[in-house]
Write a protein that holds these residues in place. Structure first.
Motif, PDB file in Angstrom:
ATOM      1  N   VAL A   1      49.301  46.001  42.333  1.00 20.08           N
ATOM      2  CA  VAL A   1      50.411  46.856  41.899  1.00 20.08           C
ATOM      3  C   VAL A   1      51.737  46.305  42.424  1.00 20.08           C
ATOM      4  O   VAL A   1      52.702  46.140  41.682  1.00 20.08           O
ATOM      5  N   THR A   2      51.759  45.955  43.721  1.00 19.09           N
ATOM      6  CA  THR A   2      53.031  45.469  44.272  1.00 19.09           C
ATOM      7  C   THR A   2      53.352  44.073  43.750  1.00 19.09           C
ATOM      8  O   THR A   2      54.523  43.707  43.656  1.00 19.09           O
TER       9      THR A   2
ATOM     10  N   LEU B   1      50.703  48.387  30.460  1.00 14.22           N
ATOM     11  CA  LEU B   1      49.617  48.020  31.368  1.00 14.22           C
ATOM     12  C   LEU B   1      48.638  47.071  30.695  1.00 14.22           C
ATOM     13  O   LEU B   1      48.091  46.173  31.316  1.00 14.22           O
TER      14      LEU B   1
ATOM     15  N   LEU C   1      48.543  53.084  39.455  1.00 15.69           N
ATOM     16  CA  LEU C   1      49.877  53.151  38.853  1.00 15.69           C
ATOM     17  C   LEU C   1      50.122  54.536  38.250  1.00 15.69           C
ATOM     18  O   LEU C   1      51.204  55.112  38.399  1.00 15.69           O
TER      19      LEU C   1
ATOM     20  N   THR D   1      55.826  46.430  36.187  1.00 15.27           N
ATOM     21  CA  THR D   1      55.364  47.821  36.209  1.00 15.27           C
ATOM     22  C   THR D   1      56.471  48.851  36.464  1.00 15.27           C
ATOM     23  O   THR D   1      56.321  50.013  36.131  1.00 15.27           O
TER      24      THR D   1
ATOM     25  N   GLU E   1      43.507  49.679  39.578  1.00 18.68           N
ATOM     26  CA  GLU E   1      44.920  49.307  39.611  1.00 18.68           C
ATOM     27  C   GLU E   1      45.747  50.176  38.651  1.00 18.68           C
ATOM     28  O   GLU E   1      46.789  50.700  39.030  1.00 18.68           O
ATOM     29  N   THR E   2      45.254  50.315  37.419  1.00 19.92           N
ATOM     30  CA  THR E   2      46.032  51.114  36.455  1.00 19.92           C
ATOM     31  C   THR E   2      45.996  52.602  36.838  1.00 19.92           C
ATOM     32  O   THR E   2      46.972  53.316  36.660  1.00 19.92           O
TER      33      THR E   2
ATOM     34  N   VAL F   1      52.350  52.977  47.347  1.00 19.02           N
ATOM     35  CA  VAL F   1      51.232  52.026  47.430  1.00 19.02           C
ATOM     36  C   VAL F   1      50.956  51.659  48.882  1.00 19.02           C
ATOM     37  O   VAL F   1      49.813  51.556  49.303  1.00 19.02           O
TER      38      VAL F   1
END
Lengths: 232, 837
Positions: B469-470, B727, B762, B476, B758-759, B447
């Motif tokens: 994400v982070t 998710l 991931l 996650t 975002e997904t 990321v």
């Protein structure tokens, strides 16, 4: 009952609380000595961050003091292990929170049943007790509702009832009216005054509210880690 | 207790999350149960056919490729008084009037009866004269006679070794036992001499069954045997045969366990996210006096409820799935190992119990950490999401360091010379676990690297997506690890299969150099030497090599012999791993040396200069190994010897196939047409061109891996369900945050873009992580697992499509998982979300 005539329920001797921070230690409570008696309503006033919630956590056995001793009916809470402190809370303490914290997956009836169930009260007696509490709150018709269907005031009234349902010796209320409007605050406060009294329960409320302080038997101020008016 | 109600209601409050978890664990359990039932059914079918053959016999006397002289039976019974002995002649035949259906002819002595349990019981009421009073008399199972539309007595034309024969079916037989009836379905029972005639083995017996109950008689019989005959215990012989499919079964089981492991990740993730989301509620419960053990039990109960429902559903799906997989497994066993007629899944309580135990066990293991996490939640109501996330980020380094332990264990188990197949698979699972522990650190790195690019191309949304994400690492990290593991498995297995396929293709090009191949299609009939002579005299034929494929059965198992009658040029078709054609040829041709295939050398630990012991017609004899050659036709291995050597030690003139080399300029297709019409017409022989034989070999190869591909797909499906579930719950948890964005002017479209970016990010991270792990898995499968299972050497062939496919799969799974929450969040009025959070 006057403010001084009850037996001591909880006594603090030279209680310190220090939080280790990344850079330096932060002392929140500095040598507090206090006695709380059976059946009295004590308001603890203080600014945000003054350590009110920390003090309540120590009184309820949620947290441990860094120094000093806290005795409940002569028993040192600080010396109890985690399991014993949990059982102590379960049996002797009721909690009222600013954000109600009802269990969202239980109905109103079940939320009130919860602490009775934890304390092993038999089902029939527990149900009678819950029905009695609901009727006193005027919420008998909301027993099957889930908390998210209630107004804030209704939720806090239920929370007060939950705190006293198992007839604890001590109710600890952390900003119990901090999230309510003036009228609702008065309703909840009346309950908080009236309900524990029947069982001679001690109520200690941490608050900013002059309304709460106004109806307390005793007001204490927490400032710079020390408690003014601590001697009853 | 009311706490249990809290747990159950929590599951009901998030029905989709619960259902997806149940589906995930159900699929994992279903795959394990299906594979176990399939393996078990194949084993049971094998045992059944073995039992039918062995019956009450405790031992068998086995001869060489041409069987036993029938006088041995007479001598044992009459001269030496061994009463519990039954002669058996067995062979394959075809029914030309019934679509060429293949039957087994079993010849028995009507007076001595037979040890065949099914035949013994089914023929009990019949008089011996049923078989002896009529010439070429035969018995058929009731069911077979009905299926063939035969009236009894009636005539049945069969095609055997020397052509057609007319059998007279005098009676039908049946057994009270359904399984025995199934075993009799494709069997024709005759007397010994009729069976000998039909199979072309006059004067010979396939074996002699014996019932020997005391060791002294066993020793005595052993002493009476002529050279070339061996006395083998029937159970040991059956076990040795069944061992042939062991590695195949272990590989399938391991792949099915991988599906369950991915299902475990799913349960772990669901429970972890659930505990994190309920941190405040759990703290409240702790404050009210709920103890740590009760909280542990409460979370474990939730997990077990999901697990139990998943297991129950998994049993049903597993049984259905096993019916689909059975055909694929049976096909592979028939293609690679031995003939096995298995059509029914036998649902054994033991298989189901194993599936249930594994499913529940996996759930308990997966739920341990989240349940422990719940029990450790302090009673303070000081929950902050950021606190959880910083704790999660803080643990990244520790997890990465801890990954060293499983990685070292994996390296030891995978690299230790002489390690077992089980150790190999355990090493593989350790490696996967180690990788899962490294995932959070690698995810943060990816990321961080993607952040500038996202910010440049998508601006604010790109920056927010990367940050999102982070900031969701606690939720996650397991999801990404599970998806990465599933995708890496598909990449790894894909690379392994395509490497194997390419290796086999290259091997076939070198190995199959003749223009045409004529074979007796696996029947015992063989090829008439006269016909081969005629073919060799046809204009355009440069040379001919003949081959004899046969098995030497014994107590220690089966040895496959490949007898080659060839000149030195054809010998050069062998690609040597150890030794070379030039030095091996003279010894192979004239000095009784053999060459062995790589799997044979691996399983028997033999190399050039060592010897192998083979049971010849004149007794056991050592043969020197002159070379080890690459061969991918049999995973148990082959011993190849020259026809002259074979003829010196075995009396078996049969020829299984021959290869035709044409003169330069002769069109193989034209010649094949001439050969088919002019010489082979009316025979049982199959003619294939070089191209056709290679295509057929690759078809068999692809069929072998069909089941592997099905399991790969199922594993990915489980992982996609996992990422979808995780998710979705993460995004829906952030409803209030998104509502604030909407309230501050974010359009639904921007929200949609944010969530799917975002997904998708991931998914991309999982895909990127899956590639090195996939490559590692491929190498471990090729150099460790495959080697320890089958002993084959493969070249690694890396092509970009596996990596691209893995990446696309992971990103697609991520994007797919973002669509529903994005739509739902975009459609929810911000006021509603703000009010209800």
């Amino acid at each position: 009952m006057s403010m001084t005539d009850g037996d001591p329920v909880i006594e603090l001797s030279d209680v310190h609380k220090i939080y280790p921070d990344a850079q330096r230690e932060r002392t929140v409570l500095r040598g507090i000595n206090a006695t709380f008696r059976r059946g009295e309503f004590v308001a603890i006033l203080g600014r945000s961050g003054s350590g009110k919630s920390t003090l309540l956590n120590l009184l309820g056995g949620i947290d441990l003091p860094s120094g000093g001793d806290i005795r409940f009916n002569g028993l040192s809470i600080a010396n109890l292990n985690e399991r014993r402190r949990t059982l102590f809370r379960r049996e002797h303490v009721g909690f009222v929170f600013q954000f109600f914290n009802l269990i969202p997956t239980l109905t109103v009836f079940e939320n009130l049943l919860f602490t009775l169930d934890l304390n092993g009260v038999d089902r029939a007696r527990a149900q009678r007790r819950v029905e009695e509490l609901l009727s006193r709150l005027g919420l008998s018709d909301r027993g099957d509702s889930f908390p998210d269907r209630l107004s804030g005031g209704e939720q806090q009234r239920i929370a007060v009832a939950r705190a006293v349902a198992h007839r604890p010796s001590l109710v600890l209320a952390d900003e119990p009216t901090g999230n309510l409007d003036r009228d609702t605050e008065r309703e909840v406060l009346a309950l908080l005054r009236e309900m524990p009294k029947r069982d001679d329960t001690t109520v200690i409320a941490a608050t900013h509210s002059p309304e709460v302080a106004g109806c307390a038997d005793r007001v204490m101020r927490l400032q710079d880690g020390t408690l003014d008016g601590a001697q009853s | 207790m009311i706490l249990a109600r809290v747990s159950m209601r929590n599951l009901l409050r998030h029905p989709w999350q619960s259902i997806l978890s149940i589906v995930g664990i159900a699929l994992g359990v279903a795959v394990v149960i299906a594979i176990d039932l399939t393996n078990e059914s194949a084993r049971r079918a094998f045992k059944l056919s073995n039992q039918m053959v062995a019956g009450q016999a405790t031992h068998h006397i086995i001869g060489g490729p041409s069987g036993l002289d029938e006088t041995l039976y007479r001598d044992l019974r009459v001269e030496h008084g061994i009463r519990g002995a039954w002669p058996v002649v067995e062979g394959r035949l075809r029914l030309p009037d019934h679509d060429g259906q293949r039957f087994t002819v079993i010849g028995v002595d009507p007076f001595a009866q037979t040890s065949h349990s099914a035949i013994h019981r089914s023929t009990r009421g019949l008089s011996p004269t049923e078989l002896l009073s009529v010439h070429n008399a035969a018995l058929l199972a009731d069911d077979s006679a009905r299926r063939l539309g035969l009236t009894i007595p009636g005539e049945l034309r069969v095609h055997g070794a020397k052509g057609d024969h007319r059998l007279r079916v005098t009676a039908t037989v049946s057994s009270d036992n359904a399984l025995e009836n199934q075993a009799l379905r494709a069997v024709v029972i005759t007397d010994i001499s009729t069976a000998q005639v039909v199979t072309g083995n006059v004067g010979r017996l396939t074996r002699i069954d014996l019932e020997l109950n005391d060791p002294a008689t066993v020793t005595r019989v052993r002493g009476l045997l002529p050279p070339g005959a061996e006395l083998a215990g029937s159970a040991a012989r059956g076990n040795a045969l069944q061992q042939m499919t062991r590695a195949f079964e272990v590989n399938l089981t391991a792949l099915s366990l991988l599906a369950l492991v991915v299902g475990m990740f799913l349960i772990y993730n669901t429970m972890t996210v659930s505990v994190l989301q309920r941190h405040r509620q759990i703290a409240t419960l702790r404050t009210l006096g709920v103890g740590d053990r009760e909280l542990f039990a409460s979370v474990a109960l939730e997990a077990l409820t999901l697990g139990a429902l998943g297991v129950v559903a998994g049993i049903g799906v597993g049984i259905v799935l096993s019916h689909q997989l059975l055909g694929l497994v049976a096909q592979t066993i028939n293609d690679l190992y031995f003939r096995l007629d298995v059509k029914q899944v036998s649902v054994s309580a033991w298989s189901l119990a194993k599936g249930i135990a594994l499913g529940i066990g996996a759930t308990v293991v997966a739920a341990l950490a989240p349940a422990l996490e719940a029990s450790r939640v302090p009673p303070q109501i000081t929950y902050t999401r950021s606190g959880q996330e910083s704790a999660a980020r803080g643990s990244v380094g520790r997890l990465a360091w801890f990954a060293i332990v499983p990685c070292v264990a994996a390296a030891v188990l995978l690299l230790l010379p002489g390690g077992s197949l089980y150790a190999g698979f355990t090493g593989l699972f350790f490696a996967i676990f180690g990788f899962a522990l490294l995932t959070p650190a690698l995810l943060l790195l990816i990321v961080r690297l993607a952040h500038p690019w996202l910010a440049r191309t998508l601006g604010l949304i790109g920056r927010m997506a990367a940050r999102g994400v982070t900031e969701s690492l606690s939720r996650t990290r397991v999801t990404i690890a599970a998806l990465a593991v599933a995708v890496s498995a598909t990449v790894g297995v894909g690379i392994m299969i395509s490497s194997f396929r390419t290796t086999v293709e290259h091997w076939l090009v070198n190995y199959l150099r003749a223009d045409l191949y004529v074979s007796a299609s696996g029947s015992a009939n063989g090829v008439d030497p006269g016909l081969i002579r005629r073919v060799s005299q046809l204009p355009g034929v440069k040379s001919i090599t003949t081959a004899r494929w046969t098995n030497l059965d014994g107590a220690a198992g089966r040895t496959q012999l490949f007898v080659l009658d060839a000149q030195s040029e054809a010998f050069e078709n062998f690609q040597f791993k150890d030794g070379d054609a030039a030095s091996a040829w003279p010894r192979f041709k004239d000095r009784d040396a053999v060459i062995v295939s790589e799997p044979y050398a691996y399983h028997h630990r033999r190399g050039v200069g060592d010897t192998v012991v083979l049971r010849t017609d004149r007794g056991a004899r050592e043969f020197e190994v002159a070379g080890v050659f690459y061969d991918y036709g049999s995973d148990r291995g082959v011993v190849a010897l020259h026809r002259d050597t074979y003829d010196r030690h075995w009396s078996d003139p049969a020829i299984s196939s021959f290869a035709v080399y044409l003169d330069a300029g002769i069109d193989a297709d034209d010649f094949a047409a001439t050969l088919q019409d002019g010489v082979l017409d009316g025979t049982e022989l199959t003619l294939r061109s070089n191209r056709q034989l290679r295509a057929l070999s690759m078809d068999i190869f692809d069929r072998t891996f069909a089941i592997t591909n099905v399991l790969r797909v199922l594993t990915v499906v489980i992982a996609v369900i996992g990422i979808f579930s995780a998710l979705m719950s993460i995004q829906l948890e952030r409803g209030r945050e998104f509502a604030v964005l909407r309230a501050n002017g974010f359009t639904p479209r921007q929200l949609w873009a944010l969530v799917t970016t975002e997904t998708g990010l991931l998914g991309l991270a999982a895909g990127v992580l899956a590639l090195p792990l996939g490559l590692f898995l491929a190498l471990a499968l090729i150099f460790v697992i495959n080697r320890r299972s089958f002993g084959w050497t493969m070249q690694v062939w890396l092509t970009p499509e596996h990596f691209v496919l893995g990446l696309v799969l992971a990103v697609a799974a991520g994007l797919l998982a973002g669509i529903y929450p994005a739509l739902r969040l975009a459609r929810t009025p911000p006021s509603f979300a703000l009010r209800h959070e």
